[in-house]
Design a protein around this motif. Structure first.
Motif, PDB file in Angstrom:
ATOM      1  N   MET A  19       0.819  -1.217   0.000  1.00  0.00           N
ATOM      2  CA  MET A  19       0.000   0.000   0.000  1.00  0.00           C
ATOM      3  C   MET A  19       0.851   1.264   0.000  1.00  0.00           C
ATOM      4  O   MET A  19       0.462   2.295  -0.561  1.00  0.00           O
ATOM      5  CB  MET A  19      -0.931   0.001   1.218  1.00  0.00           C
ATOM      6  N   LEU A  20       2.019   1.214   0.617  1.00  0.00           N
ATOM      7  CA  LEU A  20       2.887   2.391   0.702  1.00  0.00           C
ATOM      8  C   LEU A  20       3.901   2.473  -0.438  1.00  0.00           C
ATOM      9  O   LEU A  20       4.640   3.451  -0.539  1.00  0.00           O
ATOM     10  CB  LEU A  20       3.623   2.397   2.041  1.00  0.00           C
ATOM     11  N   ARG A  29      -1.193   8.908   0.802  1.00  0.00           N
ATOM     12  CA  ARG A  29      -0.605   7.873   1.658  1.00  0.00           C
ATOM     13  C   ARG A  29      -0.025   8.513   2.915  1.00  0.00           C
ATOM     14  O   ARG A  29       0.488   9.641   2.858  1.00  0.00           O
ATOM     15  CB  ARG A  29       0.528   7.112   0.953  1.00  0.00           C
ATOM     16  N   THR A  30      -0.070   7.751   3.972  1.00  0.00           N
ATOM     17  CA  THR A  30       0.620   8.148   5.196  1.00  0.00           C
ATOM     18  C   THR A  30       0.710   6.945   6.109  1.00  0.00           C
ATOM     19  O   THR A  30       0.114   5.883   5.820  1.00  0.00           O
ATOM     20  CB  THR A  30      -0.117   9.302   5.905  1.00  0.00           C
ATOM     21  N   SER A  31       1.431   7.087   7.170  1.00  0.00           N
ATOM     22  CA  SER A  31       1.564   6.017   8.160  1.00  0.00           C
ATOM     23  C   SER A  31       1.384   6.647   9.542  1.00  0.00           C
ATOM     24  O   SER A  31       2.217   7.458   9.971  1.00  0.00           O
ATOM     25  CB  SER A  31       2.936   5.338   8.035  1.00  0.00           C
ATOM     26  N   ASP A  66       2.627   3.178  -9.104  1.00  0.00           N
ATOM     27  CA  ASP A  66       1.412   3.988  -9.142  1.00  0.00           C
ATOM     28  C   ASP A  66       0.891   4.107 -10.579  1.00  0.00           C
ATOM     29  O   ASP A  66       1.679   4.229 -11.528  1.00  0.00           O
ATOM     30  CB  ASP A  66       1.686   5.374  -8.587  1.00  0.00           C
ATOM     31  N   PRO A 110       0.174   1.687   7.785  1.00  0.00           N
ATOM     32  CA  PRO A 110      -0.055   2.403   6.515  1.00  0.00           C
ATOM     33  C   PRO A 110      -1.531   2.714   6.293  1.00  0.00           C
ATOM     34  O   PRO A 110      -2.414   1.894   6.593  1.00  0.00           O
ATOM     35  CB  PRO A 110       0.477   1.422   5.463  1.00  0.00           C
ATOM     36  N   GLN A 111      -1.783   3.905   5.762  1.00  0.00           N
ATOM     37  CA  GLN A 111      -3.122   4.352   5.381  1.00  0.00           C
ATOM     38  C   GLN A 111      -3.039   4.834   3.926  1.00  0.00           C
ATOM     39  O   GLN A 111      -2.068   5.470   3.529  1.00  0.00           O
ATOM     40  CB  GLN A 111      -3.600   5.488   6.293  1.00  0.00           C
ATOM     41  N   ARG A 112      -4.092   4.533   3.179  1.00  0.00           N
ATOM     42  CA  ARG A 112      -4.058   4.888   1.746  1.00  0.00           C
ATOM     43  C   ARG A 112      -5.478   5.191   1.270  1.00  0.00           C
ATOM     44  O   ARG A 112      -6.436   4.510   1.651  1.00  0.00           O
ATOM     45  CB  ARG A 112      -3.459   3.734   0.924  1.00  0.00           C
TER      46      ARG A 112
END
Length: 988
Positions: free
Chosen positions: A105-106, A949-951, A111, A963-965
């Motif tokens: 995901m990260l 994206r971020t964590s 992409d 991870p967040q997406r």
């Protein structure tokens, strides 16, 4: 008995209320499938490389499960990669490693893949499982059913320890809505989705999407960790304006075909009738941004396409573009399925002789057979006027407007097929040289026609196939094909009757490497050649006899007394025309009685000569070709002469099959074998008779020494005087009792070849060939000539490809040759497989047409700088081979400048702004006008994609950072959010 009647002794069935329910069976079935696919536990693979989603190989496997009577399909999609070994896992493993899906995901290396499953594009996953309704029209719509399915996959993931993401497809399949989950040790990721038909105004920019993302993750930390942003804008060009495809429009009203794709006799057309490129998609990408670097809201935007660091282009191809060569092949191939005969198409027996209907009196017919008539031998220069003698009778019964092919086109075709008919030898040479140029276009052209079993590209059969293909497309369809074939067969009969060889055919026996129709025409040419040689010989003999008579008359006029000769000599004083008609055509085919009489006369003459003084003890030798080295006859010691022999009868492949069937039916008995040997020894007997006539006093050993030297064995020995001499004898197989060679030698008589019965009856064989040609239906004719058409089409594709240098087309050509060479070697190839070959040829034509269309649009030929032209050629070649091609230098490079010009011209045309020939260079200071309020020269994007994206730790500040997406796509009629939000489940 009492015990048996005791009610307590009866066994009652106990209902077990702990039996699994339908829902439990469904969960168990999911776990069973995951076990079968070995998706239990954690897996480790190498990190994803850049572009691996596009260049790698994706595989899938499916199974079927059911919830009660509702069927689901479960499908495993995965990128084929090698798994790490246990040793590598131990070296790279870390405590509390995240599942592979969370790591993907990260990842920023893949992409916006140009070609992948939608879930791969939205979430960046390399492996996942989808559970969807099996029937295409079924859908999971209610919220309760969705929750049951989500609970089922959560239980299955927890029971099995599977770390692969499981998705469930909900709503209608056309909406592509998925929800799912991924679990690992102490972590879980929920995959959610929002799909709307219209983009909300507050979320039509980056700032609004960031607000959604932040509120969704609900991070308790302040300040928030940085959010990574990847943006892609896609621009679609549909109106090409002056950049059109380079194919000339078709001229269907032209007499002989016009200039469509360079069409002329002997050549197939090529090119597309419409632009094979429908759209050009430009993707401008900002791959690595952070939240504070760029501004994009409802008032202002820094996202200018010309300032994007990455440009990439893809083309959308027209679906099944109409191509000239493909249309020719398809229409010609359709004739194979037709059933009509030539008579049904043209309304009457096309080959019927009118004299048969007029001369009904049998006496006239007999008189025609017996009455001598003069034979007219026309000159070659008058042939063009006599070619139409037979067809004039047919035109009396057919109105001009009913003829499928008008006379002007028909005459042009016949002159192309038979250039010698005009009497212009140079024209024939030009036609032959043009065909040879086509044949030598590639060195492997000869091998190609052998592999396809067609015909040489400069042959009459090859030209006939091309003309029939053109007539079928432009001049009358199937009736035009029947009309041209009728004229062709009439021409064949005319040439046979008047001893004119057929042009465009190799001399000699039929070539079995070619198609059957080509073999038949070669057989007919052999018949014409034999007939012509025989008639020329008779004519020469008559002229020589007439010359002798004239010399005797001259000598008589000077006072030399003339003594009348026998009756045969006076008959030779007639003119050549009357002599040739009064002579029997089969003069050389003597009966057995005549042969015996002739032999007896020779023997009597020999005996008379011996009585007269023994000047000659043998008959006069006949039919000698030349002396055979230093060999002498064993009995007489005279030199051994090689006789003039008959050539073996030429055979086509269908005659060889018939002969082999007849010989096979004789069986394996001794009588059958003997009869089979006699049937095969006709040529041997003829050679023996010729040898006896050329070598009086010979024996079988002499014949074997010439005919089969290996069957005559010579040994050296010492005689009584001590000299070394050679002694020979026949081989063992020649001494077998009942040997066919011995029997044939005993029955052979000394008859020279000119007086033998013909092994090859050219008159009969010619009539058989003509009867075969007359009986062919257009569908049969098409099947015979289809290998020639495929051969010609492939040569045309290779010729056009050599100008463009397209690797994919070369691969298709190699595949076609390999496939067609196996298929066309049989007499009745599979129709469906032939359709596949034609489809591959059409695909090759479309690829070449796309290449030329792109070259014209990008102005490669107008480019003056060598480096820029090479870069453009490379770019166009990659567009044909790859799904998406990066633009070197983005909007500032030479390719980017051309793309910019294409879009700006389209935008100006849409806004009715004059199109300037010279545009400002992309990236100039006055180019970007969105901030100043004026209309930008670059069109608005058709689609926008944004990945955030971020964590962050969730759900508590002390939770593990996960991870967040969130992926977002905004189109004209679609708005989609695809979020993957992870949380720590250790204490929650």
């Amino acid at each position: 008995m009492a015990a048996d009647s005791d009610p307590e002794s009866e066994v009652f069935e106990i209902t077990d209320f702990t039996t699994a329910s339908e829902w439990e069976r469904f969960v168990s079935r999911i776990e069973e499938v995951l076990n079968n696919w070995k998706l239990i536990g954690s897996t480790a693979r190498n990190p994803l490389e850049k572009g691996e989603f596009t260049s790698g190989v994706w595989e899938e496997k499916s199974d079927e499960i059911s919830f009660a009577d509702y069927k689901f399909s479960i499908t495993h999609h995965y990128l084929k990669q090698e798994y790490l070994t246990d040793k590598e896992i131990k070296e790279e493993s870390e405590e509390d490693a995240l599942p592979e899906a969370m790591q993907d995901m990260l990842s920023m290396s893949n992409d916006f893949p140009p070609r992948a499953h939608c879930l791969v594009r939205w979430y960046g996953l390399r492996e996942f499982v989808i559970i969807a309704p099996a029937a295409s029209n079924d859908a999971v719509i209610s919220e309760s059913k969705c929750n049951i399915l989500l609970s089922s996959i959560s239980i299955a993931l927890g029971n099995t320890g599977c770390q692969v993401t499981l998705f469930v497809q909900i709503q209608q399949k056309s909406r592509r809505m998925y929800v799912g989950a991924c679990e690992g040790p102490g972590v879980r990721t929920d995959f959610e989705m929002v799909h709307l038909r219209k983009v909300p105004n507050q979320y039509n920019h980056l700032s609004g999407l960031l607000d959604i993302f932040k509120s969704k993750i609900g991070c308790p930390l302040t300040p928030l960790p940085p959010i990574s942003v990847a943006i892609r804008f896609t621009y679609v060009l549909q109106d090409w304006q002056q950049y059109s495809w380079p194919q000339q429009p078709p001229d269907f009203d032209a007499l002989v075909g016009g200039e469509v794709g360079g069409l002329e006799f002997g050549k197939l057309p090529f090119g597309a009738c419409e632009d094979p490129i429908s759209e050009l998609h430009l993707a401008t990408t900002w791959p690595h941004l952070t939240e504070g670097i760029i501004v994009d809201n409802d008032v202002y935007s820094d996202l200018d396409a010309l300032q994007a660091p990455q440009w990439s282009v893809r083309v959308r191809k027209a679906d099944n573009p109409q191509c000239l060569l493909g249309d020719f092949l398809t229409e010609f191939f359709k004739l194979c399925r037709r059933k009509e005969s030539t008579d049904e198409l043209l309304g009457r027996s096309a080959f019927e002789d009118e004299t048969k209907a007029e001369n009904t009196d049998i006496s006239q017919a007999l008189q025609k057979l017996t009455e001598p008539t003069t034979v007219h031998m026309p000159r070659l220069s008058t042939m063009s006027s006599m070619v139409h003698s037979a067809r004039k009778r047919m035109h009396r019964h057919r109105r001009v407007e009913e003829s499928p092919i008008n006379n002007e086109v028909l005459n042009s075709i016949l002159i192309f097929l038979f250039p010698d008919a005009t009497g212009d030898v140079s024209n024939a040479k030009r036609s032959t040289s043009r065909g040879s140029n086509i044949a030598t276009f590639e060195e492997e052209s000869y091998n190609l026609y052998c592999q396809f079993k067609s015909a040489p590209s400069d042959s009459l059969t090859y030209k006939l196939a091309l003309c029939l293909c053109m007539v079928n497309f432009y001049h009358g369809g199937m009736r035009g094909v029947a009309h041209l074939w009728q004229e062709f067969v009439l021409e064949m009969r005319y040439r046979l009757e008047n001893n004119y060889l057929i042009p465009g055919l190799a001399t000699g026996a039929p070539d079995l490497k070619c198609c059957l129709l080509h073999q038949k025409l070669q057989m007919l040419n052999c018949c014409i050649e034999r007939k012509k040689a025989r008639d020329d010989g008779r004519r020469q003999s008559a002229e020589n006899a007439l010359g002798d008579c004239m010399e005797r008359k001259v000598s008589n006029s000077k006072g030399t007394p003339e003594y009348p000769n026998n009756k045969g000599e006076t008959s030779q004083q007639k003119s050549w025309d009357s002599w040739s008609d009064s002579e029997d055509e089969f003069f050389e085919c003597l009966s057995d009685t005549e042969e015996l009489q002739d032999s007896d006369m020779k023997e009597g003459a020999t005996k008379g000569e011996e009585k007269d003084g023994g000047k000659k003890d043998k008959w006069r030798p006949e039919g000698r070709l030349h002396q055979h080295g230093n060999l002498t006859l064993l009995r007489t010691g005279d030199p051994l002469y090689i006789p003039v022999t008959q050539e073996p009868a030429p055979m086509t492949e269908d005659l060889l099959e018939e002969q082999s069937e007849v010989l096979a039916k004789l069986g394996t008995s001794a009588e059958g074998a003997h009869l089979r040997a006699r049937m095969q020894s006709a040529c041997l007997l003829s050679d023996m008779e010729s040898f006896k006539a050329a070598n009086p006093g010979c024996c079988l050993e002499d014949f074997v020494r010439w005919y089969s030297p290996r069957d005559y064995i010579e040994e050296e020995f010492t005689d009584e005087t001590g000299d070394k001499v050679l002694r020979g004898e026949l081989s063992a197989r020649m001494k077998i009792p009942g040997n066919m060679w011995v029997e044939a030698w005993e029955t052979a008589k000394p008859i020279p070849v000119r007086r033998q019965r013909r092994l090859f009856d050219d008159t009969r064989e010619a009539e058989k060939v003509l009867h075969y040609l007359v009986g062919l239906k257009p569908a049969d004719l098409t099947q015979h000539l289809l290998p020639c058409i495929l051969h010609a089409a492939l040569l045309k594709v290779k010729e056009e490809e050599s100008m463009e240098d397209i690797p994919s087309v070369r691969k298709i050509i190699q595949h076609i040759i390999a496939h067609a060479s196996k298929l066309l070697r049989y007499s009745n190839p599979d129709i469906k497989k032939l359709e596949e070959i034609i489809g591959q040829i059409i695909a090759s034509e479309a690829i070449i047409a796309r290449s030329r269309s792109l070259q014209a649009k990008f102005g490669i030929k107008k480019c003056e700088k060598e480096e820029e032209r090479e870069e453009l050629e490379r770019f166009v070649s990659q567009l044909l081979e790859q799904p998406e091609v990066p633009v070197i230098g983005a909007g500032r490079g030479p390719t980017g400048s051309i793309i910019y010009k294409l879009f700006v011209n389209a935008q100006r045309a849409a806004t009715l702004t004059p199109i300037d020939d010279e545009l400002r260079k992309p990236g100039s200071s006055d180019e970007h006008r969105s901030s100043s309020g004026t209309v930008s020269e670059f069109p608005p994007p058709t689609g926008r994609e944004i990945i955030l994206r971020t964590s962050v730790p969730r759900p508590a500040p002390y939770s593990k950072s996960l991870p967040q997406r969130m992926y977002c796509v905004m189109l004209k009629d679609e708005f989609r959010l695809a979020g993957a939000f992870s949380s720590d489940t250790s204490f929650f």
